[in-house]
Design a protein around this motif. Structure first.
Motif, short mmCIF file in Angstrom:
data_model
loop_
_atom_site.label_atom_id
_atom_site.label_comp_id
_atom_site.label_asym_id
_atom_site.label_seq_id
_atom_site.Cartn_x
_atom_site.Cartn_y
_atom_site.Cartn_z
N CYS A 140 0.80 -1.23 0.00
CA CYS A 140 0.00 0.00 0.00
C CYS A 140 0.83 1.28 0.00
N THR A 141 1.91 1.33 0.77
CA THR A 141 2.67 2.58 0.83
C THR A 141 3.34 2.88 -0.51
N PRO A 142 4.05 1.91 -1.13
CA PRO A 142 4.61 2.20 -2.45
C PRO A 142 3.54 2.58 -3.47
N VAL A 163 15.57 6.18 -4.01
CA VAL A 163 14.78 5.67 -2.90
C VAL A 163 15.73 5.44 -1.74
N ILE A 164 15.44 6.03 -0.60
CA ILE A 164 16.29 5.81 0.58
C ILE A 164 15.59 4.81 1.47
N GLY A 165 16.17 3.62 1.59
CA GLY A 165 15.54 2.53 2.35
C GLY A 165 15.28 1.36 1.41
N ARG A 166 15.55 0.17 1.90
CA ARG A 166 15.40 -1.02 1.04
C ARG A 166 14.60 -2.11 1.73
N SER A 167 13.61 -1.70 2.54
CA SER A 167 12.83 -2.73 3.24
C SER A 167 11.92 -3.45 2.23
N ASN A 168 11.46 -4.63 2.65
CA ASN A 168 10.57 -5.42 1.78
C ASN A 168 9.20 -4.80 1.64
N CYS A 188 19.25 3.52 -1.88
CA CYS A 188 20.26 3.71 -0.83
C CYS A 188 19.85 2.93 0.41
N ASN A 189 20.83 2.59 1.21
CA ASN A 189 20.55 1.95 2.50
C ASN A 189 21.48 2.52 3.55
N SER A 190 21.41 1.98 4.76
CA SER A 190 22.17 2.57 5.87
C SER A 190 23.67 2.48 5.66
N ARG A 191 24.12 1.65 4.73
CA ARG A 191 25.57 1.54 4.48
C ARG A 191 26.02 2.37 3.29
N ALA A 207 12.17 9.30 0.64
CA ALA A 207 12.86 8.95 1.87
C ALA A 207 12.02 7.99 2.68
N ALA A 208 12.55 6.79 2.92
CA ALA A 208 11.82 5.77 3.70
C ALA A 208 12.82 5.05 4.59
N ALA A 209 13.47 5.81 5.47
CA ALA A 209 14.51 5.24 6.32
C ALA A 209 14.10 5.21 7.79
N GLY A 210 13.19 6.10 8.18
CA GLY A 210 12.84 6.19 9.60
C GLY A 210 13.92 6.90 10.40
N ARG A 211 14.50 7.96 9.80
CA ARG A 211 15.56 8.76 10.46
C ARG A 211 15.21 10.23 10.31
N PRO A 212 14.84 10.89 11.43
CA PRO A 212 14.47 12.29 11.30
C PRO A 212 15.60 13.15 10.73
N ARG A 213 15.26 14.11 9.89
CA ARG A 213 16.19 15.08 9.30
C ARG A 213 17.33 14.43 8.51
N LEU A 214 17.07 13.24 7.98
CA LEU A 214 18.11 12.56 7.19
C LEU A 214 18.35 13.32 5.88
N VAL A 215 17.29 13.85 5.29
CA VAL A 215 17.42 14.55 4.01
C VAL A 215 17.30 16.05 4.26
N ASP A 228 8.20 12.12 1.40
CA ASP A 228 8.68 11.70 2.72
C ASP A 228 7.77 10.60 3.27
N VAL A 229 8.32 9.39 3.30
CA VAL A 229 7.54 8.24 3.81
C VAL A 229 7.75 8.08 5.32
N GLY A 230 8.87 8.57 5.82
CA GLY A 230 9.26 8.33 7.22
C GLY A 230 8.22 8.82 8.22
N ILE A 231 8.12 8.08 9.30
CA ILE A 231 7.29 8.52 10.44
C ILE A 231 8.16 8.36 11.67
N ASN A 232 8.50 9.47 12.29
CA ASN A 232 9.36 9.43 13.48
C ASN A 232 8.74 10.27 14.57
N MET A 265 -2.40 8.29 2.22
CA MET A 265 -2.41 7.55 0.94
C MET A 265 -2.28 6.04 1.18
N THR A 266 -1.46 5.67 2.17
CA THR A 266 -1.29 4.25 2.50
C THR A 266 -2.63 3.65 2.89
N VAL A 267 -3.37 4.36 3.73
CA VAL A 267 -4.67 3.84 4.19
C VAL A 267 -5.65 3.77 3.01
P1 NAD Z 1 12.82 -0.45 7.99
O1 NAD Z 1 13.44 -0.10 9.29
O2 NAD Z 1 12.38 -1.83 7.71
O3 NAD Z 1 13.83 -0.03 6.82
C1 NAD Z 1 14.55 1.16 6.86
C2 NAD Z 1 15.50 1.21 5.69
O4 NAD Z 1 16.17 2.45 5.73
C3 NAD Z 1 16.57 0.12 5.73
O5 NAD Z 1 16.68 -0.45 4.44
C4 NAD Z 1 17.85 0.86 6.09
O6 NAD Z 1 19.00 0.31 5.45
C5 NAD Z 1 17.55 2.26 5.57
N1 NAD Z 1 18.27 3.30 6.33
C6 NAD Z 1 18.26 3.46 7.66
N2 NAD Z 1 19.07 4.51 7.99
C7 NAD Z 1 19.58 4.99 6.85
C8 NAD Z 1 20.48 6.02 6.53
N3 NAD Z 1 21.02 6.77 7.50
N4 NAD Z 1 20.81 6.23 5.25
C9 NAD Z 1 20.26 5.48 4.27
N5 NAD Z 1 19.39 4.46 4.51
C10 NAD Z 1 19.06 4.23 5.78
O7 NAD Z 1 11.62 0.58 7.83
P2 NAD Z 1 10.35 0.58 6.84
O8 NAD Z 1 9.32 -0.34 7.36
O9 NAD Z 1 10.79 0.48 5.43
O10 NAD Z 1 9.82 2.07 7.11
C11 NAD Z 1 10.65 3.17 6.82
C12 NAD Z 1 10.01 4.42 7.41
O11 NAD Z 1 8.76 4.63 6.77
C13 NAD Z 1 9.69 4.32 8.91
O12 NAD Z 1 9.83 5.61 9.48
C14 NAD Z 1 8.24 3.91 8.94
O13 NAD Z 1 7.58 4.32 10.12
C15 NAD Z 1 7.72 4.66 7.74
N6 NAD Z 1 6.54 4.09 7.13
C16 NAD Z 1 5.56 4.95 6.82
C17 NAD Z 1 4.42 4.49 6.21
C18 NAD Z 1 3.35 5.47 5.85
O14 NAD Z 1 2.24 5.09 5.58
N7 NAD Z 1 3.66 6.76 5.81
C19 NAD Z 1 4.27 3.15 5.92
C20 NAD Z 1 5.31 2.27 6.21
C21 NAD Z 1 6.46 2.77 6.82
#
Ligand code: NAD
Length: 303
Positions: A140-142, A163-168, A188-191, A207-215, A228-232, A265-267
């Motif tokens: 749903c989020t993508p 895309v920042i974040g590589r979660s499934n 991109c990922n955390s490494r 941005a989907a990393a879950g790190r405030p002020r990353l970008v 901005d997908v992140g929720i922190n 949008m996810t909902v």
């Molecule tokens: P996750 O923790 O499974 O994955 C985070 C990804 O970010 C990992 O691939 C990691 O390598 C990468 N990452 C972490 N720190 C990084 C950095 N400093 N630089 C680059 N990459 C970095 O999280 P997730 O489930 O994919 O969710 C990501 C964020 O999106 C969270 O904040 C989550 O709450 C939010 N989220 C929001 C919604 C929405 O509806 N808005 C839905 C799902 C997730």
């Protein structure tokens, strides 16, 4: 320059408006789309997400059920509930709210959901269909991010998306959707040593990393679309995304806020997937009734 605000809540309302006639058509056939959510434990964020989803179901006219389990529940109990929901004719979509308590095997639980009812799109079948380029039920989020880009008229084909974040559940399926739409995609990922070298060249930054002020503003190109997908949750309780919103807003062409951006949008996409799942299941049961020579659905509105 001040970016155009991508108002996810407003776009979501339009999604619900387009779903309404489809829901009404199902109801005329005696089908009320139903969503079941399985929740284990007492994570406050999970409870709040479930509340939003239940509220959205009620507003759209869908049936919803929450199966609320204690944090120490046995895996067999969760699997038993999913088995029951898999067989229920009132339920067309099933979600398991993540994260689950650590002692539970999340993968085994999620993969036990019937493919047709996997409205989060996390099953291997549905993820595989996405890889193959024949998506059925898409996470749903993508899906919401792509919908938002399209709605704003932001071109994807031929553009460079980072895309920042590589979660499934977010980063990988989002990258696949962008690839299928003809974007050049960097994930991109955390490494990743210096994400700014990538984001600075992008037409679209997600941005989907879950790190405030990353970008920060200096990491994006002038005029780029920033999603901005992140929720922190900050220590004071404030909800923020992964992007320095105020800074980036002055430089970006479009930007989505948190809250009020990707979240609604996810909902909306979850409701949309549930309606699609109900339509497919209703069509299949009508087909099997026809094959068995049973009476067709009542389409007169009296069912
Ligand atoms: P996750 O923790 O499974 O994955 C985070 C990804 O970010 C990992 O691939 C990691 O390598 C990468 N990452 C972490 N720190 C990084 C950095 N400093 N630089 C680059 N990459 C970095 O999280 P997730 O489930 O994919 O969710 C990501 C964020 O999106 C969270 O904040 C989550 O709450 C939010 N989220 C929001 C919604 C929405 O509806 N808005 C839905 C799902 C997730």
């Amino acid at each position: 320059m001040s970016a155009i605000l991508l108002d996810g809540a407003g776009v979501a309302r339009q999604v619900y408006a387009t779903l309404a006639p489809r829901i009404a058509a199902l109801q005329r056939r005696g089908v009320r789309p139903g969503l079941a959510a399985v929740l284990a434990g007492d994570d406050p964020a999970s409870r709040s997400y479930i509340r939003n989803k239940v509220r959205a179901c009620a507003a759209a006219g869908l049936h919803s059920e929450v199966r609320d389990l204690p944090a120490d529940c046995a895996e067999g109990a969760v699997l038993g509930i999913i088995d029951e929901l898999n067989r229920s004719s009132n339920i067309h979509g099933i979600i398991v709210q993540l994260p689950l308590p650590r002692h539970l095997n999340g993968n085994r639980i999620v993969q036990s959901i019937r493919i047709e009812k996997d409205v989060d799109g996390f099953s291997w079948h549905n993820l595989g269909a996405l890889v193959e380029g024949h998506p059925a039920l898409v996470p749903c989020t993508p899906l919401g991010v792509i919908f938002m880009l399209d709605h704003a008229g932001i071109a994807i084909e031929g553009r460079h998306a980072v895309v920042i974040g590589r979660s499934n559940i977010v980063g990988k399926p989002l990258a696949l959707l962008l690839i299928s739409r003809g974007a050049t995609v960097t994930v991109c990922n955390s490494r990743t040593p210096d994400i700014g070298t990538h984001t600075g060249m992008a037409d679209i930054v997600i941005a989907a990393a879950g790190r405030p002020r990353l970008v920060r503003a200096d990491m994006i190109r002038e005029g780029a679309a920033v999603i901005d997908v992140g929720i922190n949750r900050l220590p004071g309780g404030k909800l923020v995304g992964d992007v320095d919103f105020e800074g980036a807003r002055a430089r970006a062409g479009w930007i989505s806020p948190v809250p009020g951006g990707v979240g609604p949008m996810t909902v909306a996409m979850l409701i949309s997937n549930t309606v699609s799942a109900a339509e497919r299941q209703a069509a299949r049961s009508a087909d099997s009734r026809r094959e068995n020579g049973d009476a067709p659905d009542d389409l007169t509105g009296t069912a």
